[in-house]
Design a protein around this motif. Structure first.
Motif, short mmCIF file in Angstrom:
data_model
loop_
_atom_site.label_atom_id
_atom_site.label_comp_id
_atom_site.label_asym_id
_atom_site.label_seq_id
_atom_site.Cartn_x
_atom_site.Cartn_y
_atom_site.Cartn_z
N PRO A 10 0.80 -1.23 0.00
CA PRO A 10 0.00 0.00 0.00
C PRO A 10 0.83 1.28 0.00
N ASP A 11 2.13 1.18 0.27
CA ASP A 11 2.96 2.38 0.37
C ASP A 11 3.81 2.62 -0.86
N ARG A 12 3.56 1.89 -1.97
CA ARG A 12 4.34 2.07 -3.19
C ARG A 12 3.66 3.10 -4.08
N ARG A 13 4.26 4.30 -4.17
CA ARG A 13 3.62 5.37 -4.94
C ARG A 13 3.62 5.08 -6.43
N ASP A 14 4.66 4.38 -6.94
CA ASP A 14 4.67 4.04 -8.36
C ASP A 14 3.55 3.07 -8.71
N ALA A 60 -5.20 6.63 -2.62
CA ALA A 60 -3.76 6.72 -2.84
C ALA A 60 -3.11 7.75 -1.92
N VAL A 61 -3.73 8.94 -1.79
CA VAL A 61 -3.11 9.97 -0.95
C VAL A 61 -3.21 9.62 0.53
N PRO A 119 0.81 9.75 1.81
CA PRO A 119 0.57 11.20 1.96
C PRO A 119 1.75 12.05 1.52
N GLN A 120 2.95 11.49 1.45
CA GLN A 120 4.12 12.26 1.05
C GLN A 120 4.35 12.24 -0.46
N ALA A 121 3.51 11.54 -1.20
CA ALA A 121 3.66 11.44 -2.65
C ALA A 121 3.04 12.68 -3.29
#
Length: 921
Positions: free
Chosen positions: A554-558, A583-584, A588-590
């Motif tokens: 869940p933490d993979r922004r790509d 996604a955000v 949240p840092q993406a």
């Protein structure tokens, strides 16, 4: 006068005896082809000596002429040749032979190589014409007859031999009577009162009347045949209307084909006589007779084959094919008595029936003989028009054949949902190794959830049962030893998606996509699965794979970005909004996810929602440069200039970056505040003196105000600080060119190339300077030097193609593609060449290749739209615009100046594309 007479008299005198011309020069007698017999012998030795004595020459003396063999002189003179001498000579000879045998192989190989080399350099005439001789084998008789006569190829005039012939008397008499006049009348004219015409004599044939009579007789015969057929009521084999057409369509076999048929007939005759129980032999023999046009013989042979091989279904089927419909029914009835267990026989008998009741009767009779044939049951069920009757038949079929999954699934489809569940439970117990039954159960649950009109909560509970059912299916199948691979399960998921069962597809993916995958390879494998499914058009399967991957990572922004791109292309705006909201929350840092969400809100027309998204993004990423700039752009595009300026001021204090200062200066320049923009640039340069775009903005502002000296100073300061920036050199050169100082522009570019070698942009700008100043030849020479230094530059190769004359451009484009085949500039240039040659489809394909190779190259999109406006339809033009808007290009020789022009600020990609298309020439 007397001396001339003596010379002539000397020439007429006879030659002396034994005179040989040229003897004194060493000549001798020889033989020519005109001589008969051996050549004349030369003069004797005495005559030669006498002639040499008259000329004062000394005769040649042979030193061995007067040697006595018994009185030899020399080193071994007087010695005796004894046995040991002979033995020594033999030894030496043996040594010589041995040495010669050692070198013989090498010598012979060398001689053969020399001979081969000589033959290669000077081949024989026979070798030179060997291929032409072999080609004579395919020359036809007509070509032989059309070969012209050789004629005189020596280019010399042949001497004509004058021949005389005696003139015949008939010619002389005819010549004599040519000038005479006949005064008497023809006796035929005297008798009949005029000349007799040839037509009245009966000596000529009237072919027109003969042809008409022939056609009349043929029509009478055809009418008679058709009348006989109609009166008798029986069928006739003659079609009076298509009789001549059928005659033309007959194939006349050649003698060679007839001979082949005879030989094949002999072979098949020998085969069926030697092995009469071999069914394929009878079938082949009958097929041969059918090919030869002897249907009676073919039917006779296949009848014998049925008698000899009554247990072969192929022989019976061939016999039914060769006979008429009614006869075929009798044949297949006999076949059913001998091979009653053959499904093919019963199906062929059913196909011969034209009535549905008769077909049912035959198939039911077949089921009595073969009750365990799935195919017969399926054909019987397909003939039933009533679902109730088909249900009864299938109920009986699954009792007889409980292991047939197809019959169980067909029965479940005909039953009501409640009965279908019972049927599938029975099927699962009967065939516990079938995954199709489990998938059918999941689809049934999904169908009920959507068709029952349940509430959203209840429907969610029912759909969760689909996931549980498929997870149970995987465990149960493994317990029974059924191990389907992950690829097989994904294919089943895609099949469910194609059959409009999306939740079953997702359940299959969730239950099986993690099978047989190493932990470190999971993300790569799942991304590959999603891409392949999307490429095949199975968006639901790809979405399910990415959803499962997001649950694991869940933490993979790509991964979230990949899922968002999929929804943007294939999903709805609502589904994309839901995905970006998740996604955000997960990342949240993406920054890119926040910006995508805000942009989608803005494109959807909900500006307050976009502001709200950016406010939330500020809370999570207070120092993010991209979020600040996105907020400024949002306010500026919506006319809130004061809010945008205030945001820029806050951004410079919170997120003090060079890009924010640059955007602040650009914003002020776009609002017409040149002085304020220059002040902002000055402050920014004091903080970031290594940022080239600040010098560019400063120089462009001064150049717009026609303050060339200040602009020149700004560019000079930038080049002194950042000499590696190509764009600064180009802008400085164009400034000098705009000021009318082309010489300084050339010098600047020359210096730029020394500082930045192998820069194709600098070389291209130098060529353009020469072209704009009217020195086309100098520009072409400079372009040749540029290609030597940058041989893989698509920009330079494109320019090299266009500077050539039209006939040489095609060859130049081939060289360009060899050097840089994947460059979008070169591919676009090739497309334009095809366009110029009116090769429309090829040009369209190459434009497509150009935008695929470089979607960010905006000029290619402009050229393609220009092409489609001239040769394409409205749909094709709209497709180009839609695809260009999706990729949002940013680069191009024509695209960049238009897109960055202050007059085009705020315009959409579609509008920029229209302007670029209009500007291209």
């Amino acid at each position: 006068m007397s001396s001339n007479k003596n010379k002539l008299a000397f020439l007429s005198m006879p030659a002396p005896a034994s005179y040989v011309a040229g003897l004194g020069r060493g000549a001798s007698g020889f033989t020519t082809r005109s001589d008969i017999g051996p050549a004349r012998e030369g003069p004797s030795a005495e005559v030669v000596a006498e002639a040499q004595a008259r000329r004062g020459e000394e005769p040649d003396v042979d030193p061995d002429q007067f040697q006595d063999p018994d009185n030899e002189y020399g080193l071994f003179a007087g010695t005796t040749y004894e046995a040991d001498d002979e033995e020594a000579d033999k030894i030496y000879e043996e040594v010589d032979r041995t040495m010669d045998s050692r070198r013989r192989t090498r010598r012979e190989a060398r001689e053969e190589a020399e001979l081969a080399k000589h033959r290669a350099e000077r081949p024989k005439l026979q070798q030179q014409f060997a291929d032409l001789k072999r080609g004579l084998a395919v020359v036809t008789d007509a070509e032989w007859e059309n070969i012209p006569d050789v004629g005189n190829l020596t280019r010399r005039k042949r001497r004509r031999e004058e021949r005389t012939f005696a003139v015949p008397d008939s010619i002389i008499v005819g010549d004599r009577a040519k000038g005479e006049h006949e005064n008497s009348l023809d006796p035929r004219q005297q008798e009949h009162g005029g000349f007799e015409t040839p037509g009245d004599s009966g000596t000529l044939t009237n072919f027109v009347e003969i042809g008409q009579a022939r056609d009349k007789i043929l029509s009478l015969k055809l009418d008679q045949v058709s009348g006989t057929a109609s009166t008798s009521g029986s069928a006739t084999s003659i079609d009076p209307k298509g009789y001549l057409t059928s005659l033309d369509s007959q194939v006349i076999k050649s003698d060679a084909e007839i001979g082949d048929i005879k030989r094949a007939r002999m072979l098949f005759d020998s085969l069926i006589k030697s092995n009469p129980k071999h069914a394929p032999g009878w079938i082949a023999a009958a097929a041969l007779e059918e090919h030869a046009g002897r249907m009676v013989a073919a039917r006779k042979l296949i009848k014998q084959g049925c008698e000899q091989c009554p247990k072969s279904e192929d022989v019976w089927l061939e016999a039914a094919r060769l006979h008429q419909n009614e006869d075929s029914k009798i044949i297949l009835a006999n076949a059913a008595q001998h091979v009653g267990q053959s499904v093919k026989i019963w199906l062929a008998a059913s196909d011969l029936e034209h009535d549905a009741k008769a077909k049912k009767r035959v198939l039911r009779r077949a089921l009595e003989h073969i009750p365990n044939s799935v195919r017969l049951w399926k054909e019987t069920v397909n003939l039933e028009t009533s679902p109730a009757d088909a249900r009864i038949l299938l109920s009986r079929a699954v009792e007889v054949i409980p292991l047939s999954v197809e019959l169980w699934l067909a029965l479940a489809r005909l039953e009501t949902p409640e009965n279908a569940k019972a049927v599938l439970n029975k099927a699962r117990k009967a065939v516990p190794t079938s995954h199709e039954i489990w998938i059918a159960a999941g689809r049934l649950i999904e169908q009920e959830a959507y068709a029952a009109g349940l509430s959203e909560e209840k429907r969610t509970e029912e759909l969760d049962r689909v996931d549980k059912t498929l997870a149970t299916a995987v465990r149960a199948l493994r317990a029974h030893g059924v191990l389907l691979t992950r690829e097989q399960w994904l294919k089943e998921a895609e099949r469910c998606e194609a059959e409009e069962a999306p939740r079953t597809c997702e359940a299959i993916v969730s239950a099986t996509v993690a099978m047989d995958v190493e932990e470190e390879d999971r993300l790569t494998t799942w991304l590959g699965d999603a891409e392949s499914a999307e490429a095949r058009g199975r968006v639901g399967t790809a979405r399910a794979v990415l959803a499962f991957a997001l649950r694991v990572f869940p933490d993979r922004r790509d991964l979230w970005r990949r899922a968002a791109d999929l929804e943007k292309v294939h999903g709805s705006r609502e589904s994309l909004d839901r995905l970006l909201a998740r996604a955000v929350e997960s990342c949240p840092q993406a920054e890119v996810l926040w910006l995508m969400w805000a942009k989608e809100k803005w494109l959807g027309g909900d500006v307050p929602a976009a502001r709200e998204v950016l406010d939330r993004a500020f809370v999570r990423n207070s120092e993010s440069e991209q979020i600040w700039l996105a907020a400024v752009k949002l306010e500026a595009e919506n006319g809130e200039l004061g809010a945008a300026r205030e945001l820029l001021v806050r951004a410079r204090s919170v997120a003090d970056t060079e890009r924010i200062w640059m955007k602040s200066a650009v914003f002020e320049r776009q609002q017409g505040q040149a002085e304020l923009a220059l002040k902002t640039v000055s402050v920014a340069l004091s903080k970031y003196p290594k940022f080239a775009k600040l010098y560019m903005i400063q120089g462009q502002i001064h150049q717009t105000a026609n303050n060339y000296s200040a602009a020149r100073a700004a560019y000079a300061a930038g080049l002194k600080t950042i000499p590696k920036d190509i764009t600064l050199w180009v802008l400085a050169s164009r400034l000098e060119e705009a000021d009318g100082k082309s010489i300084r522009a050339r010098a600047l570019l020359e210096k730029a190339r020394l500082v930045n070698p192998k820069s194709d942009v600098l070389w291209a700008e130098a060529v353009h300077v020469e072209e704009r100043s009217g020195s086309a030849a100098q520009g072409k020479a400079l372009l040749a030097r540029a290609l030597q230094e940058c041989p893989t530059s698509g920009l330079l190769w494109s320019m090299a193609i266009w500077v050539e004359a039209r006939p040489q451009r095609k060859a130049r484009s081939v060289d360009a593609l060899k050097k840089c085949a994947d460059d979008p500039v070169v591919i676009c240039t090739v497309a334009r060449l095809f366009w110029a040659e009116r090769k429309i489809e090829k040009a369209r394909q190459w434009f497509d290749r150009a935008v695929s190779a470089g979607p960010d190259y905006g000029d290619a999109w402009g050229w393609w739209l220009k092409f489609e406006r001239q040769h394409g339809t409205a749909a094709q033009q709209e497709d180009v615009i839609t695809r260009c808007t999706a990729v949002e290009p940013h680069h191009g020789v024509t695209w960049q100046p238009i897109a960055k022009d202050d007059k085009n600020r705020g315009k959409a990609i579609k509008d920029i594309l229209q302007l670029v298309t209009a500007a291209l020439q």
